[in-house]
Motif scaffolding. Sequence first.
Motif, mmCIF file in Angstrom:
data_model
loop_
_atom_site.group_PDB
_atom_site.id
_atom_site.type_symbol
_atom_site.label_atom_id
_atom_site.label_comp_id
_atom_site.label_asym_id
_atom_site.label_seq_id
_atom_site.Cartn_x
_atom_site.Cartn_y
_atom_site.Cartn_z
ATOM 1 N N VAL A 75 -11.320 32.497 -3.759
ATOM 2 C CA VAL A 75 -11.705 33.440 -4.417
ATOM 3 C C VAL A 75 -11.380 32.845 -6.041
ATOM 4 C CG1 VAL A 75 -10.648 35.620 -5.405
ATOM 5 C CG2 VAL A 75 -11.334 35.325 -2.933
ATOM 6 N N ALA A 76 -10.112 32.293 -6.075
ATOM 7 C CA ALA A 76 -9.836 31.542 -7.305
ATOM 8 C C ALA A 76 -11.116 30.685 -7.897
ATOM 9 C CB ALA A 76 -8.354 30.836 -7.183
ATOM 10 N N LEU A 77 -11.304 29.936 -6.779
ATOM 11 C CA LEU A 77 -12.479 28.837 -7.331
ATOM 12 C C LEU A 77 -13.706 29.470 -7.714
ATOM 13 C CD1 LEU A 77 -11.875 26.278 -4.444
ATOM 14 C CD2 LEU A 77 -11.590 25.780 -6.782
ATOM 15 N N ASP A 78 -14.216 30.705 -7.060
ATOM 16 C CA ASP A 78 -15.223 31.512 -7.383
ATOM 17 C C ASP A 78 -15.313 32.036 -8.897
ATOM 18 O OD1 ASP A 78 -17.035 31.494 -5.156
ATOM 19 O OD2 ASP A 78 -15.908 32.885 -4.177
ATOM 20 N N GLN A 79 -14.017 32.233 -9.308
ATOM 21 C CA GLN A 79 -13.824 32.662 -10.816
ATOM 22 C C GLN A 79 -13.971 31.377 -11.662
ATOM 23 O OE1 GLN A 79 -13.343 35.881 -11.884
ATOM 24 N NE2 GLN A 79 -13.557 36.427 -9.604
ATOM 25 N N CYS A 80 -13.427 30.366 -11.238
ATOM 26 C CA CYS A 80 -13.716 28.930 -12.016
ATOM 27 C C CYS A 80 -15.197 28.796 -12.242
ATOM 28 C CB CYS A 80 -13.248 27.662 -11.265
ATOM 29 S SG CYS A 80 -11.404 27.771 -11.179
ATOM 30 N N LEU A 81 -16.054 28.977 -11.105
ATOM 31 C CA LEU A 81 -17.578 28.725 -11.019
ATOM 32 C C LEU A 81 -18.169 29.728 -11.998
ATOM 33 C CD1 LEU A 81 -18.879 27.855 -7.584
ATOM 34 C CD2 LEU A 81 -18.689 26.386 -9.227
ATOM 35 N N LYS A 82 -17.680 30.739 -12.371
ATOM 36 C CA LYS A 82 -18.214 31.856 -13.334
ATOM 37 C C LYS A 82 -17.898 31.254 -14.675
ATOM 38 C CE LYS A 82 -17.516 36.081 -10.227
ATOM 39 N NZ LYS A 82 -17.103 37.359 -10.043
ATOM 40 N N LEU A 83 -16.744 30.556 -14.909
ATOM 41 C CA LEU A 83 -16.685 30.031 -16.242
ATOM 42 C C LEU A 83 -17.509 28.693 -16.367
ATOM 43 C CD1 LEU A 83 -12.646 30.757 -16.396
ATOM 44 C CD2 LEU A 83 -14.751 31.696 -17.631
ATOM 45 N N LYS A 84 -17.707 27.733 -15.479
ATOM 46 C CA LYS A 84 -18.237 26.655 -15.409
ATOM 47 C C LYS A 84 -19.060 26.499 -14.090
ATOM 48 C CE LYS A 84 -14.503 24.527 -18.038
ATOM 49 N NZ LYS A 84 -14.961 24.828 -19.136
ATOM 50 N N PRO A 85 -20.194 26.825 -14.200
ATOM 51 C CA PRO A 85 -21.053 27.193 -13.088
ATOM 52 C C PRO A 85 -21.488 25.902 -12.394
ATOM 53 C CG PRO A 85 -21.907 28.540 -14.919
ATOM 54 C CD PRO A 85 -21.094 27.721 -15.552
ATOM 55 N N ASN A 86 -21.432 24.709 -13.082
ATOM 56 C CA ASN A 86 -21.994 23.369 -12.601
ATOM 57 C C ASN A 86 -21.142 22.343 -12.524
ATOM 58 O OD1 ASN A 86 -24.768 24.245 -11.937
ATOM 59 N ND2 ASN A 86 -25.261 24.046 -14.063
ATOM 60 N N ASN A 87 -19.643 22.887 -12.097
ATOM 61 C CA ASN A 87 -18.603 22.025 -12.201
ATOM 62 C C ASN A 87 -18.398 21.359 -10.733
ATOM 63 O OD1 ASN A 87 -15.893 21.159 -11.853
ATOM 64 N ND2 ASN A 87 -15.498 21.728 -13.922
ATOM 65 N N GLU A 88 -18.967 20.263 -10.505
ATOM 66 C CA GLU A 88 -18.758 19.433 -9.230
ATOM 67 C C GLU A 88 -17.275 19.481 -8.497
ATOM 68 O OE1 GLU A 88 -18.600 15.751 -12.218
ATOM 69 O OE2 GLU A 88 -19.442 17.879 -12.153
ATOM 70 N N THR A 89 -16.442 19.281 -9.323
ATOM 71 C CA THR A 89 -15.091 19.220 -8.898
ATOM 72 C C THR A 89 -14.624 20.863 -8.199
ATOM 73 O OG1 THR A 89 -14.446 17.742 -10.819
ATOM 74 C CG2 THR A 89 -12.659 19.114 -9.755
ATOM 75 N N ILE A 90 -15.111 21.725 -8.569
ATOM 76 C CA ILE A 90 -15.161 23.097 -8.219
ATOM 77 C C ILE A 90 -15.572 23.070 -6.596
ATOM 78 C CG2 ILE A 90 -15.152 25.500 -8.382
ATOM 79 C CD1 ILE A 90 -13.001 23.872 -10.068
ATOM 80 N N TYR A 91 -17.045 22.648 -6.694
ATOM 81 C CA TYR A 91 -17.677 22.698 -5.251
ATOM 82 C C TYR A 91 -16.833 21.750 -4.343
ATOM 83 C CZ TYR A 91 -21.821 24.877 -7.346
ATOM 84 O OH TYR A 91 -22.589 26.243 -7.897
ATOM 85 N N PHE A 92 -16.245 20.815 -4.927
ATOM 86 C CA PHE A 92 -15.503 19.797 -4.004
ATOM 87 C C PHE A 92 -14.429 20.491 -3.464
ATOM 88 C CE2 PHE A 92 -12.407 16.075 -3.801
ATOM 89 C CZ PHE A 92 -12.924 15.484 -2.569
ATOM 90 N N GLU A 93 -13.744 21.064 -4.320
ATOM 91 C CA GLU A 93 -12.362 21.801 -3.839
ATOM 92 C C GLU A 93 -12.903 22.812 -2.954
ATOM 93 O OE1 GLU A 93 -9.137 21.368 -4.332
ATOM 94 O OE2 GLU A 93 -9.864 19.475 -5.074
#
Length: 465
Positions: free
Chosen positions: A73-91
Amino acid sequence: MLTNSNEFVFQHFFSMIKKWPFILAFSILLCNTVTVLAQTEPEEIKVDGDKFQDFFYESIFQKSIENYDKSLVALDQCLKLKPNNETIYFEMGKNYLASKDYKNAYSSFERAAQIDANNKWFWVGLYDVCYETKDFNQAIIIVNKIIPFDAEYREDLVSLYMITKQFDKALAEINDLNEKVGKTERREMYKMEILSESKFQNSEVGTLKGLIDKNPKEESNYIALIFLYYNSNEEDKAQEVAKKLEREIPESVWAQVSLFKDYIEKNDGISAVKSMNTVLSSPKVDSKIKHRIFNEFLLFSNANPQFTPDLDNAIGYFKNDKEVNVAKEIGKFYHNKKEWIKAIKYYEMSEKNNSEVDLETNLLWLQAYTELKQFEAVVKKATAMIDTYPAEPQFYYYSGMANNQLQLFKKAKEILEMGLDYVVENKDLEINFNIQLGEAYNGLGDTAKKELYFNKANQLLKEKK
């Protein structure tokens, strides 16, 4: 699961961490966000940056306590702020993998790799999913993506080829790794498995020949080729390779392993002795091979008695062998051939070479002397063994039987009656005791006791039928 108080401590800890401006781990994870932040107004940088960090650290915290759903859920919020952040997808991939949601895990790692194909760990994440789901064919594709970043994954590739039975590719990979980084026990085990199938042996013969031509001083290639020929029943070719090995590397013990067999077949005893002694004295050669060579020489010396002294000398190489009593085994060899004098010679050698008294060797020794009708020797040995093994009835039997043969009937009776008490569930031995007791009483002139024991023996014989 942590208590509320513990969770508060962790939350406070992470809120402090997020204010540290030069944390190495975070700077690596978020390195791709620097350009985006540089294009934003200072006030917006602070607001958006704080939110992103809050959500990111929240995800790390929740994952650390195995709350994977909250972390996502927290990582989904990160993606909303930075949609193409590969680190978030990795996490996200790591969270999905930990919660065994393999489909989403693969998709997340795949998206990270699409954004940045040069990050080894994104591909490793994909490999982990493939391995967990046993999708080994896809794992091979992924591992080939990892190898340019980390060559050690070639070992994984070999294993994957073995699992998927792509033995030709596995063999090629094994040979290349062996040449470039050296052999390993696992790869050699794989190679043996592959080469057990004849269709791969021809290509391996060619490979080994090429390696020998390229480096004629590398002993292992000769050895592998020799054993490959032996396994294919091409012994003449194996001998040719062994001779070439001896020419190129005269000190090679493995050349002598192969040449020994050739010398035996050609009845060249002098050369065979030389090869045998070289092999038996070498710590490089496995004990099974040493025993095989020794046994072949035993048969050879039996047919060629002039080489018996060489056989006797060779026994010394096995004096520290804890698994096989070589002298005893030679004694048993001659025992089975009813060559009693030779058998005794090796039983006595066995006793001399070993500090511990061996029950079987002494019983065989007594039987051999009995066959030779040397009853004084039997009495002496059996009496000594009764002192060592006071509860072993067979030594009483041999002593009683030999005393009967020497017409020392009273002594025979006393020993046999004493030993009979130790006979348990051995009908044959019990029969023999009763026969010898009948003989002893017959010698003493006690007809009633003689008949008693002979009748017992007859009754036991009937029960056996």
